[in-house]
Structures are given as C-alpha cells and as structure tokens.
Design a protein around this motif. Structure first.
Motif, PDB file in Angstrom:
ATOM      1  N   GLN A   1       0.865  -1.179   0.000  1.00  0.00           N
ATOM      2  CA  GLN A   1       0.000   0.000   0.000  1.00  0.00           C
ATOM      3  C   GLN A   1       0.900   1.226   0.000  1.00  0.00           C
ATOM      4  OE1 GLN A   1      -2.553   0.016   3.455  1.00  0.00           O
ATOM      5  NE2 GLN A   1      -4.247   0.658   2.135  1.00  0.00           N
ATOM      6  N   ASP A   2       0.541   2.250  -0.786  1.00  0.00           N
ATOM      7  CA  ASP A   2       1.388   3.458  -0.789  1.00  0.00           C
ATOM      8  C   ASP A   2       0.864   4.476   0.225  1.00  0.00           C
ATOM      9  OD1 ASP A   2      -0.559   5.187  -1.865  1.00  0.00           O
ATOM     10  OD2 ASP A   2       0.021   4.756  -3.912  1.00  0.00           O
ATOM     11  N   ASP A   3       1.704   5.471   0.460  1.00  0.00           N
ATOM     12  CA  ASP A   3       1.329   6.489   1.447  1.00  0.00           C
ATOM     13  C   ASP A   3       0.791   7.747   0.774  1.00  0.00           C
ATOM     14  OD1 ASP A   3       3.541   7.634   0.305  1.00  0.00           O
ATOM     15  OD2 ASP A   3       4.689   7.850   2.167  1.00  0.00           O
ATOM     16  N   GLY A   4       0.576   7.666  -0.549  1.00  0.00           N
ATOM     17  CA  GLY A   4       0.050   8.819  -1.278  1.00  0.00           C
ATOM     18  C   GLY A   4       1.131   9.737  -1.803  1.00  0.00           C
ATOM     19  N   THR A   5       2.408   9.465  -1.448  1.00  0.00           N
ATOM     20  CA  THR A   5       3.495  10.322  -1.938  1.00  0.00           C
ATOM     21  C   THR A   5       4.546   9.513  -2.694  1.00  0.00           C
ATOM     22  OG1 THR A   5       4.977  10.107  -0.031  1.00  0.00           O
ATOM     23  CG2 THR A   5       3.215  11.757   0.144  1.00  0.00           C
ATOM     24  N   GLY A   6       4.193   8.263  -3.082  1.00  0.00           N
ATOM     25  CA  GLY A   6       5.139   7.469  -3.859  1.00  0.00           C
ATOM     26  C   GLY A   6       6.033   6.575  -3.026  1.00  0.00           C
TER      27      GLY A   6
ATOM     28  N   ALA B   1       3.718   2.483   2.360  1.00  0.00           N
ATOM     29  CA  ALA B   1       3.193   2.705   3.710  1.00  0.00           C
ATOM     30  C   ALA B   1       3.085   1.381   4.458  1.00  0.00           C
ATOM     31  CB  ALA B   1       1.821   3.376   3.635  1.00  0.00           C
TER      32      ALA B   1
END
Ligand code: CTP
Ligand code: MG
Length: 232
Positions: free
Chosen positions: A140-145, A148
């Motif tokens: 899962q990503d943290d929204g900034t590349g 997470a």
C-alpha cells in the motif's frame, strides 16, 4: 436453475482494437458467444440477460439468437459504468429467480467446476465470489510514492466473476448504491455495504479476464487446448 446477468457493454479501451473486445474473435467465435455458450453448457442457468451497449444490442441479439433453444436468452441495453449495466440487466430478470449470477462477458474460459462451486456456495451462504490467491506481494502506498505498508499475502484474494447472490440481496444492493451515489467495480462490494457476508469460493482453474492484447494470445492457447480434449 438460476439467472445470470452478463455485462458486455464496455468499450474495451485497454484492448485498443477500436471495437468492443467481446465482439472480437477467439478460437473462431466471438467472445460473447463463447461466454454465453459456457454458461449454458453448465446447465446451471435458466435465464441469461446479456447487457450490450445501445449501439450493439442488435448485433449481439443476432449472434446469440441460436442459444434461445437452450434457455431464455435476452439482450438489453446497458450504461456508461459497469455497475449501471448490471442494474439494467437486473431489471430484465423476473422475480421468480431466487439467485442471480453476474458474470463478465470478458471471462469466456471459466471452468464448469468453478461455476458449479460458486453457485453452490451462494445457495449455502447467500452470496459467493470466485477468487484466486494473489500471486504478487501487494503493498500500500502512502500517497506520496513511498510504501506505507506491506499487506499479508495469505489474506488477499484476486476476485473474479461469476459472483452469485440471493436475488433480493443483489437488487437491494444496487438500489442502495444508486441512492447513495456509490460506484464500484464489483457487485460483491455493494452487497458487503449492506452488511451481508460474502463467501470466497477458491477457484483452482484459470479464469482469464480478457483485458489487453497479450491476454488474447494466452486465451487462444487455452481455448484451443480445450477444443482438442482439455479437461473442462
Ligand atoms: N461493461 C459493461 N458496461 C460498462 C463497462 C463494462 O457491461 N459500462 C462490461 C464489459 O463489457 C466487460 C465487463 O463489464 O465484459 C468487465 O469490464 P472491463 O473488463 O473493464 O471491460 P471494458 O470496460 O470493455 O474494458 P476497458 O476497461 O479496457 O475499456
Ligand atoms: Mg472497464
């Protein structure tokens, strides 16, 4: 027997053939013919409603006319989102059917055993989806590349169709989604929103979804294997 909705009203953008992918040939027939043939050959379905783009209703009706000796087969017009196409299909299924399967036209190679297994699970639990264990590790990503979290692979499933439901649950799920303005990519998610438990029916067989040109090459091999004495 149960009823089936077969969404076929997409445009196949990722296939980039300039034409709805389910009207393209595979092993000598169109994909939509193969898919409907596969459903009817299982003898699990007494009514099949194919949902076509408004401009393709006539062509699909013509292609599928020969199947009406085996079951009730109808073609109706769909909508701009898959979910809306399924809703159009549901409207064309009478109240006499207790269970309804939703099966993508783009999955013509689902095995007979898998069809029987998911229908049996739906009858037992009220809702069931075919699924395979995911092969890749999913992060899962943290929204900034950046990463997470790394998800526990053993609890993750790649969900397929058919998805089979008690008809009252599926109708209520679509009605509520319409009211709430929710649009998702599978019907089970709408049934989950109502708080119903959806059974995962493990599918050990291939159930390729035709999406990109390379899928076609693989599907040709699999379809020809079956035609020359495969195990399905
Ligand atoms: N579908 C539909 N109505 C839509 C969109 C999709 O009935 N408005 C159907 C497709 O015809 C397909 C199934 O839903 O059988 C699964 O969708 P997908 O594989 O995404 O097909 P397309 O939307 O046609 O392909 P793409 O997303 O690449 O454009
Ligand atoms: Mg699509």
């Amino acid at each position: 027997m149960i009823a089936a909705v077969v969404p076929a009203a997409g445009s196949g953008r990722r296939m980039a053939a300039g034409k709805n992918k389910v009207l393209l040939p595979l092993a000598g027939r169109t994909v939509i013919e193969l898919t409907v043939d596969r459903l009817l050959a299982s003898r699990l379905f007494g009514r099949v409603v194919v949902v076509a783009g408004a401009a393709e209703v006539a062509e699909m009706s013509r292609l599928l006319a020969g199947f009406s000796t085996q079951a009730e087969v109808a073609v109706v017009a769909g909508g701009a989102e898959r979910q809306w196409s399924v809703a159009c299909g549901l409207a064309a299924i009478g109240r006499e059917w207790e269970y309804i399967a939703v099966h993508d036209a783009a999955r013509p190679l689902v095995s007979r055993q898998a069809l029987a297994a998911v229908v049996a699970d739906a009858r037992q639990y009220g809702a069931a989806v075919l699924a395979a264990p995911v092969r890749d590790t999913i992060k899962q990503d943290d929204g900034t590349g950046f990463v997470a979290a790394t998800l526990e692979r053993c609890s993750l499933w790649a969900v397929q169709t058919p998805q089979v439901f008690r008809a009252d649950w599926l109708r209520e799920a679509h009605r509520r989604a319409g009211e709430d303005g929710v649009v998702v990519t599978d019907d089970a998610a709408l049934v989950e929103r109502l708080g119903h438990k959806v059974r995962i029916t493990v599918n050990p067989d291939d159930n390729l979804k035709l999406t990109t040109p390379v899928d076609w090459q693989l599907a040709e091999i699999l379809a020809r294997e079956e035609l020359t004495g495969g195990t399905r």
